[in-house]
Write an enzyme that holds these catalytic residues in place. Structure first.
Site: not given
Length: 400
Positions: A209-212, A276
């Site tokens: 995943g990502n930090r959005s 994102a």
């Protein structure tokens, strides 16, 4: 909350235990830049006082229809000045009087006199709300153009759990903003906004995943709603609470988001891809949790499809370029490769414009203009600028 700034709101408060929420509502509206004048029914004054509202709004709070006011007729002056009449909370008794056109107090006389939009938020015991007489009153008000905020199911003061509980202040403000923006620059248009970060499963427990946080996407969805658009918010994983007053479509993976975008952009006027989206996903996801073995673990990744690029150019396409190096160069490539009308580039390695921040510093790119850097602003302010550009493009395309 630019849609509230400078707006003159008449807040009608009726005799309900939910009247205490109206004080908090008036305070938040005032903090958002609205001018709030309160009209209390005589029964409302049994629960809350005019002084409470005057204290949080710095504006008058009235009860008596015949309050001396030299040089003007009070209810007419209030009615003519208002941008919105919001009756919160609205009791069954007041709803019936409004529906029947009775004019026996300041609130009902002002209602009959105003040409401003009207919003009512019923609050009462569940049995009273479901009664056929109350429902008939609400139907009459809807037919006359009033916006009715649906109550929630919950525990009433009587102890009965049923539909009739007034929503919380944040939800009421969202409804007010939607009504005030109804005839805005995107009235009658459909805007799809993506927000949050997609999650690509490795196994039933882990994902890439990502930090959005979703904050930028949520601000854009709110700004579109405040411009009068019908908003579809396609929401991946977020850390912020989603906005209200729009259709929310939850998704998890990039493939889920692509399917939702394809479905909801079929009739849309604009797509704003603030989500994102993971560029890669595991080629295969394991059925069971991956266990530690002491050996290196190799995961083969395959590329996800570019969602914005595959959307047809018949609608306005807006994208974001969240970069950590060569921001403008990479953003210009995306402008071309995605066939976007606008790209908003930001350097997410800077804390003030990175994931989770409440501010953003973006550069606007379009095919017909030089890059335009914008100053550091709150994400809500950035969203307002973006929607101004989007509305102009939508109007231009609709007249082409």
């Amino acid at each position: 909350m630019s849609v509230l700034s400078g707006k003159r709101i008449l807040l009608g408060v009726c005799g309900s235990i939910a009247a205490f929420k109206a004080v908090a509502l008036a305070s938040q509206l005032n903090q958002a830049g609205a001018e709030v004048t309160t009209i209390l029914t005589k029964d409302a004054a049994r629960f809350v006082t005019p002084l409470s509202f005057t204290s949080v709004t710095q504006q008058p709070a009235y009860i008596d229809l015949f309050t001396p006011d030299p040089g003007r007729i009070l209810h007419i002056a209030l009615a003519e000045k208002a941008d919105l009449l919001a009756v919160i909370p609205a009791t069954a008794h007041t709803l019936a009087r409004l529906a029947q056109g009775l004019s026996d107090d300041l609130l009902t006389c002002t209602y009959l006199s105003t040409r401003a939009p009207v919003l009512v938020a019923p609050a009462m015991d569940g049995g009273m709300y479901s009664n056929a007489a109350t429902q008939a009153s609400l139907a009459t008000l809807r037919d006359s153009g009033a916006h009715v905020v649906e109550p929630l199911e919950g525990r009433a003061a009587s102890g009965l759990v049923a539909k009739g509980r007034m929503p919380e202040v944040d939800a009421l403000i969202a409804e007010i903003r939607a009504v005030l923006g109804k005839n805005g620059s995107l009235s009658g248009k459909i805007v799809v906004v993506t927000a949050g970060g997609t999650q690509e499963p490795l196994d039933p427990v882990r994902y890439i995943g990502n930090r959005s946080s979703g904050k930028m996407g949520f601000a854009l969805a709110e700004a579109a709603r405040d411009c009068g658009a019908r908003v579809v918010l396609i929401k991946a994983a977020t850390t912020a609470p989603p906005p209200l007053g729009m259709t929310s479509v939850p998704v998890t993976t990039a493939a889920d988001m692509q399917a939702a975008v394809n479905e909801h952009t079929a009739q849309a006027d604009a797509l704003i891809m603030a989500g994102a989206v993971a560029d890669y996903r595991p080629e295969t996801a394991r059925d069971q949790k991956t266990k530690r073995t002491g050996d290196p673990l190799a995961i083969r990744l395959v590329e996800n499809e570019d969602i914005l690029a595959q959307v047809p150019r018949t609608l306005v396409k807006v994208g974001f370029a969240a970069e950590t190096e060569d921001v403008l160069k990479n953003a210009e490539k995306k402008l071309t490769s995605k066939g976007a009308d606008l790209i908003f580039a930001n350097d997410v390695s800077h804390p003030e414009s990175g994931f989770g921040a409440d501010t953003n510093r973006v550069v606007v790119l379009s095919k017909d203009h030089s890059p335009e850097p914008l100053p550091l602003m709150a994400k809500s302010e950035v969203a307002a600028v973006i929607l101004e550009r989007v509305a102009a493009l939508v109007q231009e395309r609709s007249h082409a």
